[in-house]
Design a protein around this motif. Structure first.
Motif, PDB file in Angstrom:
ATOM      1  N   LYS A 255       0.835  -1.204   0.000  1.00 26.94           N
ATOM      2  CA  LYS A 255       0.000   0.000   0.000  1.00 26.94           C
ATOM      3  C   LYS A 255       0.873   1.258   0.000  1.00 26.94           C
ATOM      4  CE  LYS A 255      -4.577  -0.846   0.507  1.00 26.94           C
ATOM      5  NZ  LYS A 255      -5.644  -0.162  -0.267  1.00 26.94           N
ATOM      6  N   PRO A 257       3.799   2.132  -2.173  1.00 28.27           N
ATOM      7  CA  PRO A 257       4.728   1.809  -3.253  1.00 28.27           C
ATOM      8  C   PRO A 257       5.968   2.702  -3.307  1.00 28.27           C
ATOM      9  CG  PRO A 257       2.748   2.885  -4.113  1.00 28.27           C
ATOM     10  CD  PRO A 257       2.469   2.550  -2.682  1.00 28.27           C
ATOM     11  N   GLU A 258       5.852   3.964  -2.893  1.00 26.16           N
ATOM     12  CA  GLU A 258       7.024   4.831  -2.940  1.00 26.16           C
ATOM     13  C   GLU A 258       8.096   4.342  -1.975  1.00 26.16           C
ATOM     14  OE1 GLU A 258       3.955   5.908  -2.312  1.00 26.16           O
ATOM     15  OE2 GLU A 258       3.373   6.937  -4.173  1.00 26.16           O
ATOM     16  N   GLY A 261       9.093   0.720  -2.931  1.00 26.41           N
ATOM     17  CA  GLY A 261       9.741   0.750  -4.232  1.00 26.41           C
ATOM     18  C   GLY A 261      11.195   1.181  -4.143  1.00 26.41           C
ATOM     19  N   GLY A 273       5.831  -1.707 -11.783  1.00 25.03           N
ATOM     20  CA  GLY A 273       4.683  -1.759 -10.894  1.00 25.03           C
ATOM     21  C   GLY A 273       3.384  -2.036 -11.613  1.00 25.03           C
ATOM     22  N   TYR A 274       2.487  -2.764 -10.927  1.00 29.48           N
ATOM     23  CA  TYR A 274       1.149  -3.056 -11.443  1.00 29.48           C
ATOM     24  C   TYR A 274       0.133  -2.615 -10.403  1.00 29.48           C
ATOM     25  CZ  TYR A 274       3.877  -6.317 -14.335  1.00 29.48           C
ATOM     26  OH  TYR A 274       4.801  -6.882 -15.177  1.00 29.48           O
ATOM     27  N   GLU A 275      -0.943  -1.983 -10.837  1.00 30.53           N
ATOM     28  CA  GLU A 275      -2.029  -1.612  -9.942  1.00 30.53           C
ATOM     29  C   GLU A 275      -3.123  -2.665 -10.033  1.00 30.53           C
ATOM     30  OE1 GLU A 275      -1.935   0.954  -7.857  1.00 30.53           O
ATOM     31  OE2 GLU A 275       0.086   1.403  -8.609  1.00 30.53           O
ATOM     32  N   ASN A 276      -3.595  -3.126  -8.879  1.00 29.48           N
ATOM     33  CA  ASN A 276      -4.650  -4.132  -8.867  1.00 29.48           C
ATOM     34  C   ASN A 276      -5.399  -4.061  -7.545  1.00 29.48           C
ATOM     35  OD1 ASN A 276      -6.228  -6.309  -9.789  1.00 29.48           O
ATOM     36  ND2 ASN A 276      -4.857  -7.829  -8.906  1.00 29.48           N
ATOM     37  N   TYR A 279      -4.103  -1.915  -4.720  1.00 30.18           N
ATOM     38  CA  TYR A 279      -2.767  -2.222  -4.242  1.00 30.18           C
ATOM     39  C   TYR A 279      -1.769  -2.049  -5.384  1.00 30.18           C
ATOM     40  CZ  TYR A 279      -5.013  -4.443  -0.214  1.00 30.18           C
ATOM     41  OH  TYR A 279      -5.746  -4.688   0.912  1.00 30.18           O
ATOM     42  N   THR A 280      -0.507  -1.939  -5.034  1.00 33.08           N
ATOM     43  CA  THR A 280       0.567  -1.938  -6.016  1.00 33.08           C
ATOM     44  C   THR A 280       1.371  -3.218  -5.856  1.00 33.08           C
ATOM     45  OG1 THR A 280       0.728   0.471  -6.037  1.00 33.08           O
ATOM     46  CG2 THR A 280       2.611  -0.762  -6.879  1.00 33.08           C
ATOM     47  N   LEU A 282       4.805  -4.832  -7.063  1.00 35.42           N
ATOM     48  CA  LEU A 282       6.094  -4.531  -7.676  1.00 35.42           C
ATOM     49  C   LEU A 282       6.749  -5.836  -8.107  1.00 35.42           C
ATOM     50  CD1 LEU A 282       7.338  -1.913  -5.076  1.00 35.42           C
ATOM     51  CD2 LEU A 282       6.430  -1.436  -7.356  1.00 35.42           C
TER      52      LEU A 282
END
Length: 284
Positions: A255, A257-258, A261, A273-276, A279-280, A282
């Motif tokens: 939750k 990602p920054e 990541g 990254g993928y959004e789903n 959520y992210t 990685l």
């Protein structure tokens, strides 16, 4: 302190209290503020069964006017005794005595889940474990995105009751390594893997992700706790890098990602990254 008092102590790590081999004369339950309600109920129930007849359970509650323990203790043990009412703030002592016999009651919830159009899987969960009673939304988001090839060796970091590893096996993974610091979760991951037909797997109970063979996994998946600081996620990322083959793939759901990541980039050098489902995920 025990040595100075000429007392012996033994530290035992087991999934359940009633796995202890002999009944005890006394048990002590220091309750924390907040905490999982169902786990407290479960501990009261299990305490009954680890005590011998006339054995005493003593509960320390941080609430002077405790609205939880007296009722649940009475339901299992009967009469509840209260300590002095002039205790300092944050100290409330209650104790109960075991009398007679009663059938063992296990507190657990079984739930079913499926990923995309795959077959439904059934999972047993118990208090004190991640994914108690339901398939976590973040885990679902991860499982829908993770890429598993037939025969892959998969590392499930922070496996909880084993949902993610089971779904990886369903997609054709050749071997699953379930890893968690919670021994009850590890026991449930084993139970759920066997119940859902996972043939080739290992379970590692470790807080430092030690035990799995380095450079031997094709895929590592991780769903670290969001409420904790980033130390657990950082541990998973660093250990995944060490345990994966040079061509291995790493998937982590988050939750934040920054923050996460940055760690993934520092350790792996690159990520996408993928959004789903909010959520992210990685991939590195």
């Amino acid at each position: 302190m025990l040595a100075e008092a000429d007392l012996e102590a033994e530290v035992v790590t087991l999934p359940d209290l009633w796995d202890l081999p002999t009944p005890f004369a006394s048990a002590i339950l220091p309750a924390t503020r907040g905490g999982e309600r169902e786990l407290k109920i479960d501990l009261i129930e299990q305490s009954w069964h680890v005590l011998r007849d006339k054995g005493v359970l003593t509960v320390w509650s941080p609430y002077i006017n405790d609205a939880f323990f007296p009722g649940h203790l009475k339901k299992v043990f009967g009469r509840v005794h209260h300590g002095p009412q002039d205790q300092p703030e944050g100290n409330n002592i209650l104790w109960v005595e075991r009398e007679g016999e009663r059938p063992r009651r296990r507190h657990e919830i079984t739930f079913q889940s499926r990923i995309n159009e795959g077959p439904s899987c059934r999972f047993v969960s118990r208090p004190g474990t991640f994914s108690y009673g339901t398939f976590d939304d973040g885990a679902r988001a991860l499982c829908e995105v993770m890429e598993i090839e037939p025969g892959d060796r998969v590392l499930d970091l922070g496996c909880g009751v084993g949902t993610n590893g089971v779904f990886a096996a369903q997609r054709g993974a050749g071997h699953i390594a379930f890893v968690d610091s919670n021994v009850r979760a590890c026991a449930l991951a084993r139970l759920n893997a066997e119940a859902n037909g996972v043939k080739d797997f290992e379970v590692f109970a470790t807080a430092t992700v030690e035990g799995p063979t380095p450079d031997s996994y094709d895929v590592a998946i991780a769903n670290p706790p969001y409420f904790a600081n980033s130390a657990i996620a950082k541990l998973f990322i660093e250990r995944a890098k060490a345990l994966l083959t040079p061509q291995g793939r790493f998937f982590i759901v988050t939750k934040t990602p920054e923050e996460i990541g940055d760690v993934v980039l520092e350790v792996f050098g690159d990520a996408v990254g993928y959004e789903n489902r909010g959520y992210t995920i990685l991939k590195a």
